[in-house]
Design a protein around this motif. Structure first.
Motif, mmCIF file in Angstrom:
data_model
loop_
_atom_site.group_PDB
_atom_site.id
_atom_site.type_symbol
_atom_site.label_atom_id
_atom_site.label_comp_id
_atom_site.label_asym_id
_atom_site.label_seq_id
_atom_site.Cartn_x
_atom_site.Cartn_y
_atom_site.Cartn_z
ATOM 1 N N PRO A 173 0.793 -1.235 0.000
ATOM 2 C CA PRO A 173 0.000 0.000 0.000
ATOM 3 C C PRO A 173 0.824 1.284 0.000
ATOM 4 O O PRO A 173 0.292 2.357 -0.307
ATOM 5 C CB PRO A 173 -0.825 -0.118 1.289
ATOM 6 N N VAL B 288 -5.985 3.929 10.702
ATOM 7 C CA VAL B 288 -5.381 2.624 10.444
ATOM 8 C C VAL B 288 -4.776 2.114 11.752
ATOM 9 O O VAL B 288 -4.113 2.849 12.487
ATOM 10 C CB VAL B 288 -4.319 2.696 9.325
ATOM 11 N N HIS C 232 -9.340 0.717 11.508
ATOM 12 C CA HIS C 232 -9.452 -0.307 10.472
ATOM 13 C C HIS C 232 -8.093 -0.961 10.238
ATOM 14 O O HIS C 232 -7.045 -0.375 10.534
ATOM 15 C CB HIS C 232 -9.972 0.312 9.165
ATOM 16 N N LEU D 46 -4.704 -2.420 8.291
ATOM 17 C CA LEU D 46 -3.863 -1.935 7.200
ATOM 18 C C LEU D 46 -4.252 -2.615 5.900
ATOM 19 O O LEU D 46 -4.554 -3.806 5.869
ATOM 20 C CB LEU D 46 -2.389 -2.221 7.521
ATOM 21 N N ASN D 47 -4.244 -1.820 4.813
ATOM 22 C CA ASN D 47 -4.508 -2.336 3.465
ATOM 23 C C ASN D 47 -5.909 -2.930 3.351
ATOM 24 O O ASN D 47 -6.116 -3.975 2.730
ATOM 25 C CB ASN D 47 -3.453 -3.378 3.071
ATOM 26 N N ALA D 48 -6.885 -2.245 3.938
ATOM 27 C CA ALA D 48 -8.276 -2.699 3.882
ATOM 28 C C ALA D 48 -8.911 -2.232 2.575
ATOM 29 O O ALA D 48 -8.825 -1.055 2.218
ATOM 30 C CB ALA D 48 -9.054 -2.141 5.069
ATOM 31 N N SER D 49 -9.543 -3.134 1.861
ATOM 32 C CA SER D 49 -10.145 -2.775 0.574
ATOM 33 C C SER D 49 -11.526 -2.149 0.754
ATOM 34 O O SER D 49 -11.938 -1.296 -0.039
ATOM 35 C CB SER D 49 -10.246 -4.009 -0.323
ATOM 36 N N LEU E 61 -13.785 0.039 3.220
ATOM 37 C CA LEU E 61 -13.821 0.905 4.399
ATOM 38 C C LEU E 61 -15.207 1.504 4.631
ATOM 39 O O LEU E 61 -15.365 2.407 5.440
ATOM 40 C CB LEU E 61 -12.793 2.030 4.232
ATOM 41 N N ASN F 67 -4.705 7.722 8.125
ATOM 42 C CA ASN F 67 -4.108 6.584 7.443
ATOM 43 C C ASN F 67 -3.231 7.104 6.304
ATOM 44 O O ASN F 67 -2.974 8.303 6.230
ATOM 45 C CB ASN F 67 -5.184 5.595 6.940
ATOM 46 N N ASP G 58 -4.665 3.012 1.539
ATOM 47 C CA ASP G 58 -5.796 3.132 2.468
ATOM 48 C C ASP G 58 -6.473 4.496 2.339
ATOM 49 O O ASP G 58 -7.701 4.599 2.367
ATOM 50 C CB ASP G 58 -5.325 2.931 3.915
ATOM 51 N N THR G 59 -5.670 5.545 2.212
ATOM 52 C CA THR G 59 -6.230 6.888 2.060
ATOM 53 C C THR G 59 -6.961 7.024 0.729
ATOM 54 O O THR G 59 -8.063 7.601 0.658
ATOM 55 C CB THR G 59 -5.120 7.949 2.160
ATOM 56 N N ASN H 245 -8.353 4.627 -1.051
ATOM 57 C CA ASN H 245 -9.617 3.874 -0.964
ATOM 58 C C ASN H 245 -10.653 4.612 -0.131
ATOM 59 O O ASN H 245 -11.839 4.659 -0.486
ATOM 60 C CB ASN H 245 -9.360 2.493 -0.345
#
Length: 417
Positions: free
Chosen positions: A50, A183, A212, A214-217, A219, A238, A242-243, A245
């Motif tokens: 990410p 994050v 949340h 890290l590297n969450a698809s 949100l 974050n 992440d930002t 997304n």
């Protein structure tokens, strides 16, 4: 008689062989002694995850530029090697690679270290083993507070510098109630804490937060929870993908519209590029480097773009260039591999390069320099590719970073106690 002659001949032959062997050995040692001394710099970063757009391969490009520039000037005649590795955003992998570099490969300095957990693991390692680390990718302020090290230098930005910019500006504009989408690891927690402290110090309030992975698809649930808080500002604590997304999904759900503002506390030019101006316009954030700031940054960025497949450098890339160049100048001045000698010289010589303005190194290892508050342009305002930002204000070096408070054992305040 024949046996005595044979023995005498054998002794002479062995003696000649011994002399020849010693001679060859001495010649080999002399050749090694005369060989150019090699200085090694390792770039430890996120190559494919990410944070790879803000650091990653671009950090290696920036380091190569620093090496080339130093070899033309201060480092002329030096032999320098550049290594790189992907820490995969895992502290154990990052620390293991750093240990391998220091022990086996005799690496002198490690740069970038995007990801705060990786950076903290490496900081603890170099305190014990030596070597020099220069952090331009991680954001946690702990690197120059409780976990500071005489051989660790935090080069570009941190959570305080980001909070002191965007969070302070928005709170002063009257947007005083905040809710954070954070994050869930050291970086995000530090960013939320510093931004929240700035908001409160200016008379604002933090009404809540949600964390949340890290590297969450996806949100969406976190963003809708933030929206339902009715806070005036939803702060994204974050970074990287992440930002990106979060902003895209927030726009699609209408989060941050009407009576709410969406504020991204850590944004990079690569994020704006990935979002596009239709989604990113209006974002206000703090940055330590922008390619179109002046003639020096434009020339530097033109070189970078030619080497990095058409991308403009982020402030992480700029920090890698500046830190590696500064380390190499100190190594050239001292002609030493001793981290204590080179670290001291790094603190003594001025930081002068194409990317930093009014920069210096504090006792705690924090490199202070001017920071800038930018707003992302609308599509109509942008006149050319990568023409994304307009400067709102300059935050002077002495104001941009958290003051020393004695939590670092290297600072005058701590020494007095």
């Amino acid at each position: 008689m024949h046996n005595k002659v044979f023995a005498r001949s054998l002794a002479v032959a062995l003696s000649a062989f011994f002399v020849l062997s010693v001679g060859v050995g001495l010649s080999s040692l002399n050749a090694q002694a005369q060989a150019p001394d090699v200085y090694k710099v390792g770039i430890l970063t996120d190559m494919s995850g990410p944070y790879s757009a803000m650091g990653g391969p671009g950090s290696l490009v920036a380091a190569k530029m620093a090496l080339e520039d130093c070899l033309k000037a201060e480092c002329k005649g030096m032999k320098i090697e550049l290594l790189s590795a992907d820490h995969q955003n895992k502290a154990d992998i990052g620390a293991s690679k750093a240990r391998e570099w220091l022990d086996r490969d005799k690496v002198d300095a490690i740069a970038d270290l995007t990801n705060s957990s990786v950076a903290l693991a490496v900081q603890r390692l170099i305190r014990d083993k030596g070597g020099i680390a220069m952090y331009s990718g991680p954001a946690t302020t702990v690197l120059t507070n409780a976990e500071c090290a005489a051989n660790g230098f935090h080069w570009m930005f941190d959570t305080y510098s980001q909070a002191a910019g965007a969070a302070a500006a928005l709170t002063r504009m009257g947007e005083k109630s905040w809710y954070f989408v954070t994050v869930d690891y050291a970086f995000g927690q530090s960013l939320e804490k510093d931004a929240g402290n700035v908001v409160k110090s200016l008379g604002g309030s933090v009404v809540g937060s949600v964390r949340h992975p890290l590297n969450a698809s996806d949100l969406s649930s976190f963003l809708l929870q933030a929206q339902s808080s009715k806070a005036q500002v939803i702060g994204l604590a974050n970074g990287g993908q992440d930002t990106v997304n979060a902003i895209k999904q927030a726009r699609s759900f209408g989060v941050g519209s009407k009576n709410q503002r969406l504020a991204a506390l850590l944004v990079f030019l690569s994020d704006v590029h990935a979002l596009g101006l239709n989604d990113a316009h209006g974002l206000v954030y703090t940055d330590g480097f922008y390619w179109d700031f002046d003639n020096d940054t434009r020339q530097f960025s033109k070189r970078f773009e030619a080497l990095d497949k058409g991308s403009k450098p982020t402030m992480v890339h700029a920090g890698v260039y500046s830190s590696v160049y500064h380390y190499l100048k100190a190594a050239a001045a001292t002609k030493s591999h001793d981290w204590k000698v080179v670290s001291q010289k790094m603190r003594e010589i001025p930081i002068q390069d194409a990317v930093m303005r009014n920069a210096s190194i504090r006792p705690d290892g924090r490199v202070i320099h001017d920071m800038y508050l930018y707003q992302v342009k609308t599509p109509a305002e942008s006149k050319a590719p990568w023409d994304y930002l307009k400067l709102l204000s300059t935050i002077p070096a002495q104001q941009a970073f958290k003051p020393m408070d004695g939590s670092c054992s290297l600072t005058p305040l701590a020494i007095k106690h």
